[in-house]
Design an enzyme around this catalytic site. Structure first.
Site, PDB file in Angstrom:
ATOM      1  N   SER A  71       2.183   6.077  -2.829  1.00  0.00           N
ATOM      2  CA  SER A  71       1.892   4.831  -3.539  1.00  0.00           C
ATOM      3  C   SER A  71       0.550   4.776  -4.253  1.00  0.00           C
ATOM      4  O   SER A  71       0.297   3.828  -4.990  1.00  0.00           O
ATOM      5  CB  SER A  71       2.001   3.647  -2.583  1.00  0.00           C
ATOM      6  OG  SER A  71       3.345   3.353  -2.328  1.00  0.00           O
ATOM      7  N   LYS A  83      -6.195  -3.620  -3.932  1.00  0.00           N
ATOM      8  CA  LYS A  83      -4.769  -3.915  -3.770  1.00  0.00           C
ATOM      9  C   LYS A  83      -4.598  -5.104  -2.829  1.00  0.00           C
ATOM     10  O   LYS A  83      -5.327  -5.222  -1.826  1.00  0.00           O
ATOM     11  CB  LYS A  83      -4.083  -2.665  -3.203  1.00  0.00           C
ATOM     12  CG  LYS A  83      -2.560  -2.701  -3.193  1.00  0.00           C
ATOM     13  CD  LYS A  83      -2.012  -1.361  -2.692  1.00  0.00           C
ATOM     14  CE  LYS A  83      -0.490  -1.333  -2.618  1.00  0.00           C
ATOM     15  NZ  LYS A  83       0.016  -0.026  -2.121  1.00  0.00           N
ATOM     16  N   SER A 131       3.659   1.810  -4.900  1.00  0.00           N
ATOM     17  CA  SER A 131       3.487   0.378  -4.837  1.00  0.00           C
ATOM     18  C   SER A 131       2.138  -0.084  -5.392  1.00  0.00           C
ATOM     19  O   SER A 131       1.977  -1.260  -5.680  1.00  0.00           O
ATOM     20  CB  SER A 131       3.630  -0.096  -3.394  1.00  0.00           C
ATOM     21  OG  SER A 131       2.612   0.470  -2.596  1.00  0.00           O
TER      22      SER A 131
END
Lengths: 486, 490
Positions: A175, A76, A151
């Protein structure tokens, strides 16, 4: 075909594929997927191939290899990488290249993993749909009209699209788990402090945790073995021995395991019928494997979301004040007449709407005269929520419940309605507020063929127990082996 | 100025830089004066993702300091973030301590400047740890408006010691600061080098004016960031005058105008208001989620208490009684810090002559340290060597001047005392040689002989200089003795 890290390791060990061949396949898959799904913010074929080459060279030279040797992994874009930009999907950090690697990145490199690139996310990890990214939205590989969740939407979609067997996400309020559920993959949020946060760009420091996303619990265990452990550079890191998580996935016998079902969660309003059906089915599977099913409740559940949406923005408002245009990142182009104007313009231009909204909420909640009413009260409620978990775990070994109220929703559906977006965290934030580990795993499909996740939560540092139950569930079901139609 | 009776109310906030080798939350060096931005890392730069880790030595020093000013050390202390935007504050917040400081509720006793026999007790509200910010350098020369930022100082550990508003005069404030500085240096907690910024003072001051039995308080002025004691005193005196005049002119009181922030212009010798925002600053303190609260066990506090040793006063008194040196001399040595006291103790023991050792330390040692820009810990002449050298002076083996040569030689070249004596070609002059020399001089100076015979023994002094001109190793004491004996026998 390259969707299992264990399989990737086997292929290399058996001499059926080299690390370079595997990396080539991953990079080809990324290229094909990127135009459709936009799961990545940065990929670099050359450097990925180069690191795969060095793995092959090590193997050829008979040198010892790390636990993830030659396994492609995406991370990420909130994790610091010295050889790739780290942008948090924000204009504020577009092109920013940290001078150092996050601890988890160091560990991946030491384990000889092949880091293929950085995955898209909601800006500064704020959002539940990856629609707040400055790098464009990511699409759900199961249905490109739908969101992959957020996210860590890019990290989940990268796995679901078959570009990499493993990815690293971060979970502040759900997330990792919510996008894993939306994308039909397995995502683990470890115990707070189990994985070092050093080099994770902070959103809400007391809630953030890095964790693995993969198709199976077995692959998650493999990645956990690499990233978990105490680290002196993170004061909140737990100084506790790390078990071999892969051992946890060897047995399928759940006899003696008490699983508490969060029955009341399922009665909540706005829960899709497909979620209830999936949970009921999962309960049956687990009972058949020998688990004892007990109904439990976490009494302060209705305060999870409000508590979270005071604490997380408060910490975020503080953590994000370093982005002022003075030292790095975006600075307003026009010459400002004074310092404050420079700050204001840089932040106005650099941050997106959701980030600004949370900074404002957090600033308000911490401000003199309101802190007692909001921030300090939220801290007290947080303690009650932890108490609920302690009480529940005195009766049961694991908690079972939904991950999300619905399957993946349509792109654009909630992006203009922050409250609706915040309610995506309805079932996940409790684990972050309490610091306990939780896993999301594929539990079925809705009538439209969208994946649905189920969630297991465990007492602190009981990741092995989560992985054990998840792996047993996956041995009895095939949801995690189903793939989106290309 | 005919004015109403007033009382000046002064409280001081003193920032002391702790003497740690590394910063408060990272391993970067705290060395002063390095090229800008060379002592920085992701942590002290506040780069995204970097996390602080506490320096245990800073905790230790803070407890030492706190105990010396009679503070309680609570069993639990924690870290808070203080938020404000400033370019030399890279994280946008400073890690500090808000409601649970490491030291609380102490006091410092000072000699009343108005009455040397009286003691004034100045309360200390708290002392808390915090990280320092960087330094902005505004270069507006030649029409440019560049601002440069040096972040070397970012993350340097500071202990902020906050007094009660118990001081009434600038002299009391000075006495307090002097005493505080002496304790901090003596304990090795801080260098307190004001020109290097390792001791900085904010002064809060206002007046209580007695108007026909009614007490009127003027607005509090906080004069920020003064870097010399002289400036503190001057600023306080200036504020007393200014506040009274302002009150006469405007009638502003603490109720109408609260507290303001001023700076001190040490060229014009005036205070000036610093630009402030419309409303008062809201620092939005909250517990720093990156750092766990610190538990300080009672035993650890007691261990540190036991290691504190004697206070500067106790040391001063001991040096006077143990070595027979004057109060002034003891004061000079003690004010140099504990390392100097230890040096003196060891040297005086070895020389067996405290007075001589004291005067040598104050003259030769301190001058050499200054010339070398060095400190006593790394000084080239060890205390044992100095003691050995001075015992030779005491026994008459070396003259004071020759001892100086030896001292200089060792401090510049290293090696031992004996080596230096050999290298300098110093030899003891035997008595018969000396006697021959004096006889020769007496023959050449009949007036000296006459003067001595007439009762003026001091006249011998002129011979000493001549004798040493002929033989630099000649001992002046010996020359005097021999000359007097020979004149007496004649």
């Amino acid at each position: 075909m390259l969707d299992s890290a264990l399989e990737v390791l086997r292929l290399q060990a058996a001499g059926e594929a080299s690390a370079v061949e595997i990396a080539e396949r991953a990079m080809d898959a990324i290229e094909a997927s990127q135009a459709v799904h936009n799961a990545y913010t940065h990929v670099d074929r050359e450097s990925a191939i180069a690191s795969a080459k060095s793995v092959d060279a090590k193997r050829a030279a008979g040198q010892p290899l790390g636990a993830l040797a030659g396994v492609p992994i995406a991370v990420k874009d909130v994790l610091c990488t010295s050889d790739m930009p780290t942008t948090c999907s924000s204009e504020m950090l577009r092109g920013f290249r940290p001078p150092y690697d996050a601890t988890v990145i160091e560990k991946l490199r030491a384990a000889d993993a092949v880091i293929v690139g950085k995955t898209n996310m909601d800006e500064f990890a704020m959002g539940a749909s990856t629609e707040t990214s400055a790098f464009g939205i990511t699409k759900n590989p199961w249905d490109t009209t739908r969101t992959p969740g957020g996210s860590s939407g890019g990290a989940a979609a990268a796995v679901a699209a078959g570009t990499v067997p493993l990815s690293l996400g971060t979970d502040t309020g759900g997330s990792i788990r919510q996008p894993a559920a939306f994308c039909g993959v397995t995502g683990l949020k470890p115990t707070y402090g189990r994985v070092s946060r050093y080099g994770l760009v902070a959103f809400a420091s007391s809630l953030d945790q890095i964790g693995p996303i993969a198709w199976s619990a077995d692959d998650c265990a493999l990645l956990m073995n690499v990233i978990a452990g105490f680290e002196p550079r993170d004061s909140t890191s737990l100084d506790q021995p790390v078990p071999d998580y892969t051992l946890a996935t060897e047995s399928n016998d759940l006899r003696g395991l008490r699983i508490g079902v969060l029955r009341e969660s399922l009665q909540a309003e706005g829960i899709d019928e497909s979620i209830r059906t999936t949970l009921a089915h999962a309960i049956g599977v687990l009972a058949e494997l020998g688990a004892e099913i007990i109904d439990v409740d976490l009494p302060h559940r209705e305060y999870w979301v409000p508590t979270y949406y005071v604490i997380a923005p408060s910490e975020a408002s503080s953590n994000l004040s370093r982005y002022d245009g003075a030292h790095y990142g975006h600075r307003a182009g026009e010459e400002a007449k004074d310092l404050v104007t420079m700050y204001c313009r840089s932040r106005a231009e650099g941050f997106g709407a959701e980030v600004k909204r949370r900074i404002m909420v957090g600033t308000y909640a911490l401000s003199e005269g309101y802190a007692d009413e909001y921030y300090n009260k939220a801290l007290k409620v947080r303690r009650l929520i932890r108490g609920d978990y302690d009480a529940a775990f005195s009766q049961v070994d694991l908690l079972l419940g939904p991950v999300t109220p619905t399957p993946a929703f349509k792109l654009g559906d909630k992006v203009d309605d922050p409250i609706q977006m915040y309610l995506c965290d309805l079932f996940t934030v409790g684990a972050n507020l309490a610091g306990v580990p939780a896993i999301s795993l594929p539990g079925g499909f809705d009538p439209a063929g969208l994946p649905i996740g189920i969630q297991l939560q465990a007492p602190t540092l009981e990741e092995s127990r989560l992985l054990f139950a998840a792996s047993a569930f996956q041995s009895a079901t095939d949801y995690h082996t189903q793939r989106p139609k290309q | 100025m005919s004015q109403l009776p007033t009382t000046t109310i002064i409280g001081l906030e003193v920032h002391v830089q702790l003497k740690t080798a590394t910063k408060l939350f990272c391993g970067c060096s705290t060395k002063f004066g390095s090229p800008p931005n060379t002592q920085v890392c992701p942590v002290c730069l506040g780069l995204p993702g970097a996390l602080p880790v506490i320096n245990e030595h800073a905790i230790e020093l803070a407890i030492r300091a706190g105990l010396a000013i009679r503070c309680d050390i609570p069993p639990l202390t924690k870290w808070d973030r203080k938020q404000y935007f400033y370019p030399d504050l890279p994280k946008g917040y400073q890690i500090s301590q808000f409601d649970l400081p490491i030291c609380a509720d102490g006091c410092l006793e000072i000699t009343d400047p108005a009455d040397p026999d009286a003691i004034r007790r100045i309360g200390i509200i708290r002392a808390h740890l915090e990280e320092d910010a960087g330094k902005s350098m505004h270069d507006e020369a030649a029409g440019r408006a560049d601002s440069r930022i040096d972040l070397n100082r970012c993350g340097t550990p500071l202990l902020e010691i906050v007094s009660e508003p118990d001081m009434r005069t600038a002299d009391e404030a000075l006495a307090y600061l002097t005493k505080l500085k002496e304790i901090m240096t003596h304990l090795g907690v801080s260098d307190c080098e004001m020109q290097e910024g390792s001791l900085r003072v904010d002064a809060n001051v206002n007046l209580h004016i007695d108007k026909h039995g009614q007490r009127i308080a003027t607005p509090i002025v906080e004069v920020k960031n003064m870097n010399s004691f002289r400036n503190v005193a001057a600023a306080l005196d200036y504020e007393v005058e200014r506040q009274y005049a302002e009150w006469e002119e405007t009638g502003h009181t603490i109720q109408t105008h609260g507290k303001r922030t001023f700076g001190w212009d040490d060229v014009k010798c005036v205070t000036y208001p610093q630009r402030e925002k419309e409303e008062s600053a809201d620092y939005r303190y909250f517990p720093c989620p990156d750092l766990l609260p610190i538990r300080i066990p009672r035993e650890r506090v007691e261990e540190i208490r036991a290691s504190l040793g004697e206070t500067p006063e106790e040391t001063r008194e001991r040096l006077q009684s143990q070595y027979g040196i004057k109060a002034y001399d003891a004061d000079v040595i003690v004010s140099q810090g504990r390392a100097m006291v230890e040096y003196f103790d060891a040297a005086a023991m070895a020389s067996g002559d405290g007075k001589r050792t004291s005067s040598w330390i104050q003259q030769d040692v301190m001058r050499t340290l200054k010339e070398q820009g060095s400190d006593i810990e790394s000084f080239g002449v060890s205390a044992e060597q100095l003691g050995q050298l001075l015992s030779k002076v005491k026994s008459g083996e070396l003259t004071n001047d020759r001892a100086r040569d030896v001292f200089k030689h060792v401090s510049e070249n290293g090696g031992g005392i004996e080596d230096a004596i050999k290298a300098l070609g110093i030899e003891a002059v035997d008595d018969s040689e000396m006697e021959a020399l004096v006889k020769e001089l007496l023959a050449a100076n009949p007036k000296v002989v006459d003067d001595v015979k007439n009762g003026n023994q001091k006249a011998v002094g002129s011979l000493i200089g001549q004798a040493r001109g002929k033989n630099p190793n000649a001992n002046p004491q010996k020359i005097r003795e021999i000359a007097l004996r020979l004149i007496d026998q004649a």
